[in-house]
Design a protein around this motif. Structure first.
Motif, PDB file in Angstrom:
ATOM      1  N   MET A   1      -5.532   7.555  -3.401  1.00 38.76           N
ATOM      2  CA  MET A   1      -4.361   7.773  -4.238  1.00 38.76           C
ATOM      3  C   MET A   1      -4.704   7.533  -5.713  1.00 38.76           C
ATOM      4  O   MET A   1      -5.554   6.698  -6.023  1.00 38.76           O
ATOM      5  CB  MET A   1      -3.215   6.837  -3.832  1.00 38.76           C
ATOM      6  CG  MET A   1      -2.661   7.086  -2.446  1.00 38.76           C
ATOM      7  SD  MET A   1      -1.354   5.881  -2.055  1.00 38.76           S
ATOM      8  CE  MET A   1      -0.772   6.532  -0.484  1.00 38.76           C
ATOM      9  N   THR A   2      -4.009   8.249  -6.578  1.00 45.81           N
ATOM     10  CA  THR A   2      -4.145   8.053  -8.016  1.00 45.81           C
ATOM     11  C   THR A   2      -3.045   7.113  -8.487  1.00 45.81           C
ATOM     12  O   THR A   2      -1.875   7.309  -8.165  1.00 45.81           O
ATOM     13  CB  THR A   2      -4.019   9.377  -8.771  1.00 45.81           C
ATOM     14  OG1 THR A   2      -4.978  10.302  -8.258  1.00 45.81           O
ATOM     15  CG2 THR A   2      -4.256   9.174 -10.260  1.00 45.81           C
ATOM     16  N   GLY A   3      -3.415   6.105  -9.235  1.00 45.24           N
ATOM     17  CA  GLY A   3      -2.430   5.167  -9.750  1.00 45.24           C
ATOM     18  C   GLY A   3      -2.772   4.730 -11.154  1.00 45.24           C
ATOM     19  O   GLY A   3      -3.804   5.109 -11.725  1.00 45.24           O
ATOM     20  N   LEU A   4      -1.913   3.939 -11.736  1.00 42.88           N
ATOM     21  CA  LEU A   4      -2.146   3.341 -13.041  1.00 42.88           C
ATOM     22  C   LEU A   4      -1.578   1.931 -13.037  1.00 42.88           C
ATOM     23  O   LEU A   4      -0.578   1.662 -12.352  1.00 42.88           O
ATOM     24  CB  LEU A   4      -1.462   4.153 -14.153  1.00 42.88           C
ATOM     25  CG  LEU A   4      -2.096   5.495 -14.549  1.00 42.88           C
ATOM     26  CD1 LEU A   4      -1.137   6.287 -15.433  1.00 42.88           C
ATOM     27  CD2 LEU A   4      -3.438   5.305 -15.245  1.00 42.88           C
TER      28      LEU A   4
ATOM     29  N   TYR B   1       1.321  -1.047   9.610  1.00 41.65           N
ATOM     30  CA  TYR B   1       1.352  -0.385  10.917  1.00 41.65           C
ATOM     31  C   TYR B   1       2.240   0.840  10.779  1.00 41.65           C
ATOM     32  O   TYR B   1       3.470   0.762  10.771  1.00 41.65           O
ATOM     33  CB  TYR B   1       1.899  -1.320  11.997  1.00 41.65           C
ATOM     34  CG  TYR B   1       1.844  -0.668  13.365  1.00 41.65           C
ATOM     35  CD1 TYR B   1       0.638  -0.601  14.063  1.00 41.65           C
ATOM     36  CD2 TYR B   1       2.973  -0.099  13.935  1.00 41.65           C
ATOM     37  CE1 TYR B   1       0.561   0.020  15.286  1.00 41.65           C
ATOM     38  CE2 TYR B   1       2.907   0.521  15.166  1.00 41.65           C
ATOM     39  CZ  TYR B   1       1.708   0.578  15.845  1.00 41.65           C
ATOM     40  OH  TYR B   1       1.631   1.203  17.060  1.00 41.65           O
ATOM     41  N   CYS B   2       1.590   1.996  10.584  1.00 40.98           N
ATOM     42  CA  CYS B   2       2.329   3.239  10.384  1.00 40.98           C
ATOM     43  C   CYS B   2       1.388   4.412  10.597  1.00 40.98           C
ATOM     44  O   CYS B   2       0.205   4.235  10.921  1.00 40.98           O
ATOM     45  CB  CYS B   2       2.932   3.282   8.980  1.00 40.98           C
ATOM     46  SG  CYS B   2       1.715   3.323   7.643  1.00 40.98           S
ATOM     47  N   GLU B   3       1.913   5.607  10.407  1.00 38.71           N
ATOM     48  CA  GLU B   3       1.072   6.792  10.493  1.00 38.71           C
ATOM     49  C   GLU B   3       0.125   6.838   9.293  1.00 38.71           C
ATOM     50  O   GLU B   3       0.462   6.364   8.213  1.00 38.71           O
ATOM     51  CB  GLU B   3       1.937   8.063  10.502  1.00 38.71           C
ATOM     52  CG  GLU B   3       2.849   8.184  11.697  1.00 38.71           C
ATOM     53  CD  GLU B   3       4.163   7.426  11.499  1.00 38.71           C
ATOM     54  OE1 GLU B   3       4.330   6.792  10.428  1.00 38.71           O
ATOM     55  OE2 GLU B   3       5.010   7.463  12.408  1.00 38.71           O
ATOM     56  N   LYS B   4      -1.015   7.434   9.530  1.00 41.70           N
ATOM     57  CA  LYS B   4      -2.006   7.540   8.449  1.00 41.70           C
ATOM     58  C   LYS B   4      -1.696   8.777   7.612  1.00 41.70           C
ATOM     59  O   LYS B   4      -2.323   9.835   7.734  1.00 41.70           O
ATOM     60  CB  LYS B   4      -3.420   7.596   9.020  1.00 41.70           C
ATOM     61  CG  LYS B   4      -4.501   7.374   7.974  1.00 41.70           C
ATOM     62  CD  LYS B   4      -5.833   7.173   8.657  1.00 41.70           C
ATOM     63  CE  LYS B   4      -6.900   6.788   7.657  1.00 41.70           C
ATOM     64  NZ  LYS B   4      -8.181   6.519   8.335  1.00 41.70           N
ATOM     65  N   ASP B   5      -0.716   8.610   6.761  1.00 42.71           N
ATOM     66  CA  ASP B   5      -0.209   9.696   5.943  1.00 42.71           C
ATOM     67  C   ASP B   5       0.328   9.072   4.658  1.00 42.71           C
ATOM     68  O   ASP B   5       0.963   8.011   4.692  1.00 42.71           O
ATOM     69  CB  ASP B   5       0.908  10.438   6.684  1.00 42.71           C
ATOM     70  CG  ASP B   5       1.595  11.453   5.803  1.00 42.71           C
ATOM     71  OD1 ASP B   5       1.071  12.570   5.682  1.00 42.71           O
ATOM     72  OD2 ASP B   5       2.658  11.122   5.233  1.00 42.71           O
ATOM     73  N   PRO B   6       0.085   9.685   3.504  1.00 40.63           N
ATOM     74  CA  PRO B   6       0.515   9.058   2.246  1.00 40.63           C
ATOM     75  C   PRO B   6       1.997   8.728   2.197  1.00 40.63           C
ATOM     76  O   PRO B   6       2.382   7.649   1.739  1.00 40.63           O
ATOM     77  CB  PRO B   6       0.143  10.107   1.192  1.00 40.63           C
ATOM     78  CG  PRO B   6      -0.977  10.873   1.796  1.00 40.63           C
ATOM     79  CD  PRO B   6      -0.691  10.928   3.265  1.00 40.63           C
ATOM     80  N   GLU B   7       2.837   9.655   2.663  1.00 45.85           N
ATOM     81  CA  GLU B   7       4.277   9.396   2.610  1.00 45.85           C
ATOM     82  C   GLU B   7       4.672   8.288   3.567  1.00 45.85           C
ATOM     83  O   GLU B   7       5.539   7.465   3.257  1.00 45.85           O
ATOM     84  CB  GLU B   7       5.051  10.681   2.905  1.00 45.85           C
ATOM     85  CG  GLU B   7       4.823  11.789   1.887  1.00 45.85           C
ATOM     86  CD  GLU B   7       5.095  11.331   0.455  1.00 45.85           C
ATOM     87  OE1 GLU B   7       6.104  10.620   0.236  1.00 45.85           O
ATOM     88  OE2 GLU B   7       4.305  11.682  -0.441  1.00 45.85           O
ATOM     89  N   ALA B   8       4.042   8.261   4.752  1.00 42.63           N
ATOM     90  CA  ALA B   8       4.351   7.199   5.716  1.00 42.63           C
ATOM     91  C   ALA B   8       3.915   5.843   5.183  1.00 42.63           C
ATOM     92  O   ALA B   8       4.601   4.826   5.382  1.00 42.63           O
ATOM     93  CB  ALA B   8       3.666   7.499   7.045  1.00 42.63           C
ATOM     94  N   ILE B   9       2.777   5.810   4.497  1.00 44.10           N
ATOM     95  CA  ILE B   9       2.280   4.559   3.925  1.00 44.10           C
ATOM     96  C   ILE B   9       3.246   4.038   2.865  1.00 44.10           C
ATOM     97  O   ILE B   9       3.618   2.857   2.854  1.00 44.10           O
ATOM     98  CB  ILE B   9       0.872   4.770   3.348  1.00 44.10           C
ATOM     99  CG1 ILE B   9      -0.145   4.931   4.481  1.00 44.10           C
ATOM    100  CG2 ILE B   9       0.477   3.612   2.427  1.00 44.10           C
ATOM    101  CD1 ILE B   9      -1.522   5.350   4.022  1.00 44.10           C
ATOM    102  N   LYS B  10       3.680   4.916   1.989  1.00 47.66           N
ATOM    103  CA  LYS B  10       4.605   4.484   0.937  1.00 47.66           C
ATOM    104  C   LYS B  10       5.949   4.068   1.524  1.00 47.66           C
ATOM    105  O   LYS B  10       6.558   3.084   1.067  1.00 47.66           O
ATOM    106  CB  LYS B  10       4.774   5.606  -0.090  1.00 47.66           C
ATOM    107  CG  LYS B  10       3.534   5.838  -0.949  1.00 47.66           C
ATOM    108  CD  LYS B  10       3.761   6.890  -2.011  1.00 47.66           C
ATOM    109  CE  LYS B  10       3.913   8.269  -1.418  1.00 47.66           C
ATOM    110  NZ  LYS B  10       4.026   9.319  -2.460  1.00 47.66           N
TER     111      LYS B  10
END
Length: 792
Positions: free
Chosen positions: A562-565, A681-690
């Motif tokens: 992911m890109t962050g600042l 503990y979630c799906e390995k997906d950016p939206e699921a992680i957030k």
């Protein structure tokens, strides 16, 4: 899938640059290839390697004549060959790595590895991989490069090939494919405006890279700006003091002078300037040639750089200014009579150029990897058992197959003018629909002070995800770090290096969050001048650099990048200071926005707004930032989470408030990997992680102390670890469980997780084994007995 190992070392800019550019080209041509760049000097010798690199840099810059003597001694004697015992640890690591990875091709951009391979196979065993050496020197080539055997020696030009032939290297083992420069020279990521010829009256554009005799840089700049009509771009690297000095010096010439610090846009700069003033470094010289930018050489390090200068001299593509005061006169001479001499240099350096060299080397390497790579196995042919080997490779023959020998090395590539560059492999990455092919940015020497990993290997984890959806719909435990820094601000690793560092340790999600300061605050303006935060001119390149690595992070490691600042809003006291993380940003955000507007801007992109180290810290690495904590009633309702743990600190007051939490390393250097991390503990997906972080359910912390889970034995520097294993979790209901090939236990479909694998049960504590977990659903979970569930 072709497996390729590229070995490098941090002694000089050319070796690492070549290695990373070859990897980028390999991944561009073959999206399925598994390619790793490894520095075993750093992996095996750590701080001692740092000392040697520092001593090397000191020798070539301060005592060049002494270094020249050392260089000649290495060239004329077998001092290195006869002391392989000193590299015993590295030899053992290399042997283990070759055994466990079973590569199809081994590429070396540093000559020592060939001697180690020769030692490993001195018992007569045949190698089951192709061995390629990419010589990064030109013309003045130290014999260390070719005294040890290699199947192929790739050299940058015909003159270098002649040196090897004269020394006795067989002609069919030599390939003239060029020095591997960045793909940006052959495939520019942005349109490059045509460079106007000077005879048309165009203003000359000169690039001055200050990397030698810095004390006289101000004199050189004044001399250059005295040339009428000249437009000057100055590169100072990470020397912020020099950058500030030259900015003040050139303030009255802002209309025709620009001072840059560190930049990732060197290919673009070289292709858009008429001349470059710089030292004769290996990578620098080859990049100038690829960019068709004639050189005024300001320094030549005796030994390896003499050949680089000789290449420019023989090709009549530039000049040597032996003294600082000679630089401006040479520029004037080149520009005289409407740039007549410059025009000659430009034509000559164009003839020397090979901008697609990395692609040609990658194509050749992939061609050698076509041979099936299998261990030596007996096969039945016509009723009898045989071991089939040939030409240094091991081949697997089907029953009844003719015993024809495989084709020899040395496949010739078409000439550059007829060579066809294929389209990139389909790009995909978690959370994106259209990602450009992998590319690398010019890595400054300072970013190579730390190698990507101490125990490099090619993990087999997540292999099932590499060719399908860029996310995993199964719930599983994910190891995450949402707060890390690279060389774009004050970190020690570049973006590709930090991807390798975390990927090789089995992380599932990594967010890079380099510092950016609020320019409306006095401290923000001052800190921006230090070079320890992202300068405004580099923000877009920062986003592009991370975007370019997302596909590789997913393909090689199954890791979401992911890109962050980290938005630094520092006041004069800790009570007025705030650091805010934006996690999974899509585009840059103005750091001068007020705090609430900034949070809204982050969340409007679907990103997370997280309070960074919001309480008092025990370390000395930075000032406390307490504004958000002391105003939590106002900001808690609009923030997505708070760092309850940062580096080695746990903020108990934050935890007692039961605010949504995560734990991060605030990673700046490799040793910071041993710190608090987040388990989801979630799906390995950016939206699921957030979403998991926002809901703060199934979130826990772990104190990361090593790179493998459930490891009982100590890991020594000379050992290469096996694929990651899941930790051992003991409960009343189930016996210990191991899962090979994955960092964490996995569940399938929509199956609910067993209670013993809940994040609450899996949470670890720093010293007393007490659990730290999200409040939701934590009270009815079984407790752990004895040691923490996950031992790091």
């Amino acid at each position: 899938m072709k497996k390729i190992l590229i070995f490098t070392a941090g002694f000089g800019e050319g070796h690492n640059t070549a290695a990373r550019n070859i990897r980028a080209a390999l991944e561009y041509l073959d999206g399925e290839a598994q390619v790793e760049v490894i520095d075993l000097f750093e992996s095996c010798y750590g701080r001692f390697n740092d000392f040697l690199r520092s001593a090397y840099q000191t020798a070539i810059t301060r005592t060049p004549n002494i270094w020249k003597g050392i260089y000649k001694l290495i060239d004329r004697t077998e001092m290195v060959d006869g002391n392989m015992l000193a590299l015993k640890r590295m030899r053992k690591s290399l042997a283990n790595l070759l055994l466990k990875v079973q590569p199809d091709v081994v590429v070396s951009t540093y000559p020592i590895y060939n001697y180690l391979i020769e030692e490993i196979y001195k018992d007569g065993r045949d190698k089951n991989f192709a061995q390629i050496t990419v010589v990064t020197d030109s013309i003045s080539i130290n014999s260390l490069w070719f005294r040890a055997p290699s199947d192929t020696f790739i050299v940058p030009n015909d003159e270098s090939a002649g040196v090897l032939r004269k020394a006795g290297v067989e002609a069919d083992r030599i390939q003239v494919l060029g020095f591997p420069v960045q793909l940006d020279f052959a495939l520019p990521p942005e349109p490059v405006p045509p460079l106007e010829d000077l005879h048309t009256g165009a203003a000359p554009r000169v690039l001055y890279l200050v990397n030698a005799d810095k004390k006289k840089a101000d004199n050189v700049v004044e001399d250059l700006l005295a040339i009428p009509g000249l437009h000057l771009t100055i590169g100072t690297g990470r020397d912020v003091r020099l950058q500030t000095t030259l900015e003040e010096l050139t303030a009255r010439h802002r209309n025709r002078c620009e001072v840059l610090g560190w930049t990732s846009r060197m290919p673009h700069l070289l292709m858009t300037h008429h001349m470059v003033i710089t030292k004769a470094g290996g990578a620098t010289t080859q990049e100038a040639i690829a960019g068709r930018c004639p050189m005024i050489i300001s320094q030549v390090v005796p030994g390896q750089e003499e050949g680089n200068y000789e290449l420019i001299r023989r090709g009549n593509a530039g000049a040597l200014a032996e003294r600082a005061r000679d630089i401006a006169p040479w520029v004037e001479r080149a520009l005289d009579r409407d740039g007549r001499l410059w025009g000659l240099w430009r034509r000559n350096i164009t003839a020397l150029g090979n901008p697609e060299s990395a692609l040609r080397i990658a194509r050749y390497t992939l061609d050698q990897a076509r041979i099936v790579n299998v261990p030596v196995l007996p096969v039945e042919i016509f009723g009898s058992m045989h071991y089939r080997q040939g030409l240094g490779y091991t081949h697997k023959f089907e029953e009844g197959e003719a015993a024809a020998a495989p084709a020899q090395n040395g496949h010739a590539l078409p000439k550059p003018e007829t060579w066809d560059v294929p389209a990139p492999a389909p790009a995909f990455a978690p959370g994106t629909n259209d990602v450009p092919p992998p590319e690398t940015s010019l890595v400054p020497a300072s970013s190579l002070d730390t190698a990507p990993a101490r125990l490099p290997h090619l993990p087999s984890v997540h292999a099932s995800n590499l060719h399908g959806s860029p996310s995993d719909s199964r719930k599983s435990l994910l190891l995450c770090d949402f707060h890390t820094h690279t060389t774009f601000s004050d970190g020690k690793l570049s973006v590709p290096e930090i991807v390798d560092f975390y990927g090789q340790r089995g992380f599932d999600c990594l967010c890079i969050t380099d510092h950016i300061c609020d320019p409306s605050r006095l401290i923000g303006r001052m800190v921006t001048l230090t070079g320890l935060v992202i300068p405004p001119t580099e923000v877009h390149h920062y986003f592009a650099a991370i975007e370019a690595e997302k596909r590789r992070a997913w393909k090689h490691y199954g890791m979401i990048l992911m890109t962050g600042l980290e938005f630094n809003k520092d006041g004069l006291t800790k009570h007025s200071s705030t650091h805010l993380l934006g996690v999974d940003l899509r585009k840059p955000i103005n750091p001068a926005l007020d705090l609430k507007a900034l949070i809204h801007a982050i969340q409007s992109q679907g990103a997370l707004a997280i309070a960074s180290h919001p309480h008092e810290t025990s370390g000395t690495w930075g000032k406390d930032t307490l504004f958000l904590w002391e105003n939590q009633e106002e900001y808690a309702p609009i923030l997505d989470a708070w760092e309850i743990a940062n580096r080695d600190d746990i903020y108990n007051p934050v935890g007692l408030k039961r605010l949504p939490f995560i734990g991060n390393s605030d990673f700046h250097k490799p040793k910071h990997i041993h710190s608090w991390k987040t388990l989801l503990y979630c799906e390995k997906d950016p939206e699921a992680i957030k979403d998991c972080v926002r809901r703060n359910k199934d979130v826990s912390l772990t104190l990361y102390r090593d790179h493998r889970f459930g490891a009982e034995e100590d890991i020594h520097a000379e050992e290469i670890d096996e694929p990651f294993r899941a930790s051992e979790v003991t409960t009343d209901a189930r016996a210990p469980r191991h899962m090979e090939g994955a960092a964490f236990p996995q569940t399938t479909g929509t199956e609910a997780p067993p209670k013993e694998f809940s994040p609450a049960a899996a949470a670890t504590a720093a010293h007393n084994n007490s659990a730290v977990a999200s409040d939701s659903g934590a009270h009815d979970q079984p407790t752990l007995r004895g040691e923490p569930a996950f031992r790091m």
